[in-house]
Write a protein that holds these residues in place. Sequence first.
Motif, PDB file in Angstrom:
ATOM      1  N   PHE A  61       0.806  -1.224   0.000  1.00  0.00           N
ATOM      2  CA  PHE A  61       0.000   0.000   0.000  1.00  0.00           C
ATOM      3  C   PHE A  61       0.837   1.272   0.000  1.00  0.00           C
ATOM      4  O   PHE A  61       0.320   2.357  -0.091  1.00  0.00           O
ATOM      5  N   ALA A  62       2.151   1.150   0.109  1.00  0.00           N
ATOM      6  CA  ALA A  62       2.991   2.349   0.103  1.00  0.00           C
ATOM      7  C   ALA A  62       3.241   2.798  -1.335  1.00  0.00           C
ATOM      8  O   ALA A  62       3.292   1.994  -2.242  1.00  0.00           O
ATOM      9  N   PRO A  63       3.380   4.128  -1.528  1.00  0.00           N
ATOM     10  CA  PRO A  63       3.693   4.604  -2.877  1.00  0.00           C
ATOM     11  C   PRO A  63       5.051   4.060  -3.323  1.00  0.00           C
ATOM     12  O   PRO A  63       5.894   3.745  -2.500  1.00  0.00           O
ATOM     13  N   LYS A  64       5.238   3.983  -4.623  1.00  0.00           N
ATOM     14  CA  LYS A  64       6.472   3.383  -5.148  1.00  0.00           C
ATOM     15  C   LYS A  64       7.582   4.417  -5.184  1.00  0.00           C
ATOM     16  O   LYS A  64       7.881   5.022  -6.190  1.00  0.00           O
ATOM     17  N   PRO A  67       6.644  -1.131   7.397  1.00  0.00           N
ATOM     18  CA  PRO A  67       5.878  -1.407   6.176  1.00  0.00           C
ATOM     19  C   PRO A  67       6.006  -0.344   5.087  1.00  0.00           C
ATOM     20  O   PRO A  67       5.686  -0.609   3.929  1.00  0.00           O
ATOM     21  N   ILE A  68       6.460   0.879   5.429  1.00  0.00           N
ATOM     22  CA  ILE A  68       6.439   1.954   4.432  1.00  0.00           C
ATOM     23  C   ILE A  68       7.807   2.553   4.153  1.00  0.00           C
ATOM     24  O   ILE A  68       7.916   3.539   3.436  1.00  0.00           O
ATOM     25  N   VAL A  69       8.859   1.973   4.719  1.00  0.00           N
ATOM     26  CA  VAL A  69      10.199   2.485   4.413  1.00  0.00           C
ATOM     27  C   VAL A  69      11.083   1.355   3.902  1.00  0.00           C
ATOM     28  O   VAL A  69      10.792   0.180   4.103  1.00  0.00           O
ATOM     29  N   ASP A  70      12.165   1.737   3.229  1.00  0.00           N
ATOM     30  CA  ASP A  70      13.116   0.770   2.684  1.00  0.00           C
ATOM     31  C   ASP A  70      14.302   0.557   3.612  1.00  0.00           C
ATOM     32  O   ASP A  70      14.979  -0.458   3.544  1.00  0.00           O
ATOM     33  N   ARG A  71      14.548   1.572   4.455  1.00  0.00           N
ATOM     34  CA  ARG A  71      15.729   1.510   5.328  1.00  0.00           C
ATOM     35  C   ARG A  71      15.399   2.272   6.597  1.00  0.00           C
ATOM     36  O   ARG A  71      14.672   3.269   6.553  1.00  0.00           O
ATOM     37  N   ILE A  72      15.921   1.798   7.721  1.00  0.00           N
ATOM     38  CA  ILE A  72      15.729   2.490   8.996  1.00  0.00           C
ATOM     39  C   ILE A  72      17.086   2.881   9.564  1.00  0.00           C
ATOM     40  O   ILE A  72      18.036   2.095   9.552  1.00  0.00           O
ATOM     41  N   ILE A  73      17.159   4.138  10.008  1.00  0.00           N
ATOM     42  CA  ILE A  73      18.338   4.664  10.700  1.00  0.00           C
ATOM     43  C   ILE A  73      17.873   5.062  12.101  1.00  0.00           C
ATOM     44  O   ILE A  73      16.811   5.657  12.259  1.00  0.00           O
ATOM     45  N   VAL A  74      18.673   4.747  13.108  1.00  0.00           N
ATOM     46  CA  VAL A  74      18.369   5.193  14.468  1.00  0.00           C
ATOM     47  C   VAL A  74      19.412   6.237  14.871  1.00  0.00           C
ATOM     48  O   VAL A  74      20.618   5.975  14.814  1.00  0.00           O
ATOM     49  N   SER A  75      18.934   7.420  15.235  1.00  0.00           N
ATOM     50  CA  SER A  75      19.828   8.470  15.728  1.00  0.00           C
ATOM     51  C   SER A  75      19.870   8.361  17.248  1.00  0.00           C
ATOM     52  O   SER A  75      18.871   8.619  17.922  1.00  0.00           O
ATOM     53  N   ALA A  76      21.002   7.933  17.790  1.00  0.00           N
ATOM     54  CA  ALA A  76      21.129   7.692  19.232  1.00  0.00           C
ATOM     55  C   ALA A  76      22.557   7.949  19.666  1.00  0.00           C
ATOM     56  O   ALA A  76      23.475   7.917  18.852  1.00  0.00           O
ATOM     57  N   THR A  92       0.690   3.455  11.115  1.00  0.00           N
ATOM     58  CA  THR A  92       1.429   3.421   9.847  1.00  0.00           C
ATOM     59  C   THR A  92       0.667   4.191   8.769  1.00  0.00           C
ATOM     60  O   THR A  92       1.247   4.943   7.988  1.00  0.00           O
ATOM     61  N   SER A  93      -0.653   4.041   8.759  1.00  0.00           N
ATOM     62  CA  SER A  93      -1.456   4.708   7.716  1.00  0.00           C
ATOM     63  C   SER A  93      -1.395   6.231   7.845  1.00  0.00           C
ATOM     64  O   SER A  93      -1.467   6.948   6.849  1.00  0.00           O
ATOM     65  N   SER A  94      -1.258   6.736   9.071  1.00  0.00           N
ATOM     66  CA  SER A  94      -1.139   8.193   9.253  1.00  0.00           C
ATOM     67  C   SER A  94       0.159   8.703   8.640  1.00  0.00           C
ATOM     68  O   SER A  94       0.179   9.742   7.959  1.00  0.00           O
ATOM     69  N   LEU A  95       1.251   7.980   8.860  1.00  0.00           N
ATOM     70  CA  LEU A  95       2.525   8.377   8.256  1.00  0.00           C
ATOM     71  C   LEU A  95       2.464   8.245   6.741  1.00  0.00           C
ATOM     72  O   LEU A  95       2.990   9.084   6.005  1.00  0.00           O
ATOM     73  N   ASN A  96       1.809   7.199   6.288  1.00  0.00           N
ATOM     74  CA  ASN A  96       1.668   6.988   4.843  1.00  0.00           C
ATOM     75  C   ASN A  96       0.909   8.152   4.205  1.00  0.00           C
ATOM     76  O   ASN A  96       1.209   8.563   3.076  1.00  0.00           O
ATOM     77  N   SER A  97      -0.057   8.718   4.929  1.00  0.00           N
ATOM     78  CA  SER A  97      -0.845   9.834   4.383  1.00  0.00           C
ATOM     79  C   SER A  97       0.022  11.080   4.178  1.00  0.00           C
ATOM     80  O   SER A  97      -0.274  11.911   3.320  1.00  0.00           O
ATOM     81  N   LEU A  98       1.105  11.208   4.947  1.00  0.00           N
ATOM     82  CA  LEU A  98       2.010  12.346   4.763  1.00  0.00           C
ATOM     83  C   LEU A  98       2.790  12.205   3.463  1.00  0.00           C
ATOM     84  O   LEU A  98       3.108  13.198   2.803  1.00  0.00           O
ATOM     85  N   LEU A  99       3.097  10.956   3.093  1.00  0.00           N
ATOM     86  CA  LEU A  99       3.901  10.717   1.885  1.00  0.00           C
ATOM     87  C   LEU A  99       3.180  11.136   0.604  1.00  0.00           C
ATOM     88  O   LEU A  99       3.809  11.387  -0.409  1.00  0.00           O
ATOM     89  N   VAL A 125       8.564  19.655   3.752  1.00  0.00           N
ATOM     90  CA  VAL A 125       8.223  19.029   5.032  1.00  0.00           C
ATOM     91  C   VAL A 125       6.702  18.912   5.114  1.00  0.00           C
ATOM     92  O   VAL A 125       5.983  19.841   4.732  1.00  0.00           O
ATOM     93  N   VAL A 126       6.211  17.776   5.585  1.00  0.00           N
ATOM     94  CA  VAL A 126       4.773  17.565   5.775  1.00  0.00           C
ATOM     95  C   VAL A 126       4.572  17.113   7.220  1.00  0.00           C
ATOM     96  O   VAL A 126       5.144  16.112   7.651  1.00  0.00           O
ATOM     97  N   VAL A 127       3.765  17.878   7.954  1.00  0.00           N
ATOM     98  CA  VAL A 127       3.669  17.714   9.401  1.00  0.00           C
ATOM     99  C   VAL A 127       2.219  17.496   9.829  1.00  0.00           C
ATOM    100  O   VAL A 127       1.339  18.243   9.395  1.00  0.00           O
ATOM    101  N   PRO A 128       1.942  16.505  10.676  1.00  0.00           N
ATOM    102  CA  PRO A 128       0.596  16.379  11.238  1.00  0.00           C
ATOM    103  C   PRO A 128       0.257  17.589  12.114  1.00  0.00           C
ATOM    104  O   PRO A 128       1.144  18.156  12.772  1.00  0.00           O
ATOM    105  N   TYR A 129      -1.035  17.945  12.128  1.00  0.00           N
ATOM    106  CA  TYR A 129      -1.512  19.058  12.947  1.00  0.00           C
ATOM    107  C   TYR A 129      -2.819  18.644  13.603  1.00  0.00           C
ATOM    108  O   TYR A 129      -3.720  18.124  12.936  1.00  0.00           O
ATOM    109  N   HIS A 130      -2.912  18.844  14.915  1.00  0.00           N
ATOM    110  CA  HIS A 130      -4.167  18.526  15.618  1.00  0.00           C
ATOM    111  C   HIS A 130      -4.202  19.266  16.946  1.00  0.00           C
ATOM    112  O   HIS A 130      -3.154  19.553  17.539  1.00  0.00           O
TER     113      HIS A 130
END
Length: 197
Positions: free
Chosen positions: A6-9, A49-58, A108-115, A123-128
Amino acid sequence: SCRSSFAPKMSVTGIILAGGLSSRMGNDKGVIQLDQQKMVEKVISILSPIVDRIIVSANNSNYEQFKFSVIKDKYGRIGPLGGIISGLEERTTDHNLILSCDTPRINTSSLNSLLKFSNEFEVVVPYHHGHFEPLAAYYNKGSLDYLIGQMKAGEYKLHNILKGLDFKAVTFPESDETLKEFFNINSKSDLIKYHDY
């Protein structure tokens, strides 16, 4: 690749911010056991489910057990901005989702909606409920130079920085469900609230 159908290509990097001082919690909150999973594992499962690679900043080795790239926040003590810049400097994609490790209930679907807006905005940011959520947001690589410039100018507040970027706010419903979804765990009392929700 761990992306689902379901993620964009397009190629997306997930950048998890786990470099905070956790001063209110008293210990490293990302590796706190929530239920069957540690907090950062929940965030990994949201992004996977919606990314190809994960980086952890720590800033410590606690995160190497999860077998993802762990990068040090090179800029230290300037809040989340340093982690965002450090992550974006390491990314290999134009498209990036930033997610703080202390927000384990995001859908996951909320993050997918930003894409969906990734080709139109930096930058695309949730607002509520009158709040932006810059630590659960989409950042294009095109935002990096501006973020670095703001950091060098001594501006570390993301809410102020966003105004200078080509950014979109995606409005989420003003509901208890939204509050629950964006609930972040900063203290031991937040942990109790998380389990009561």
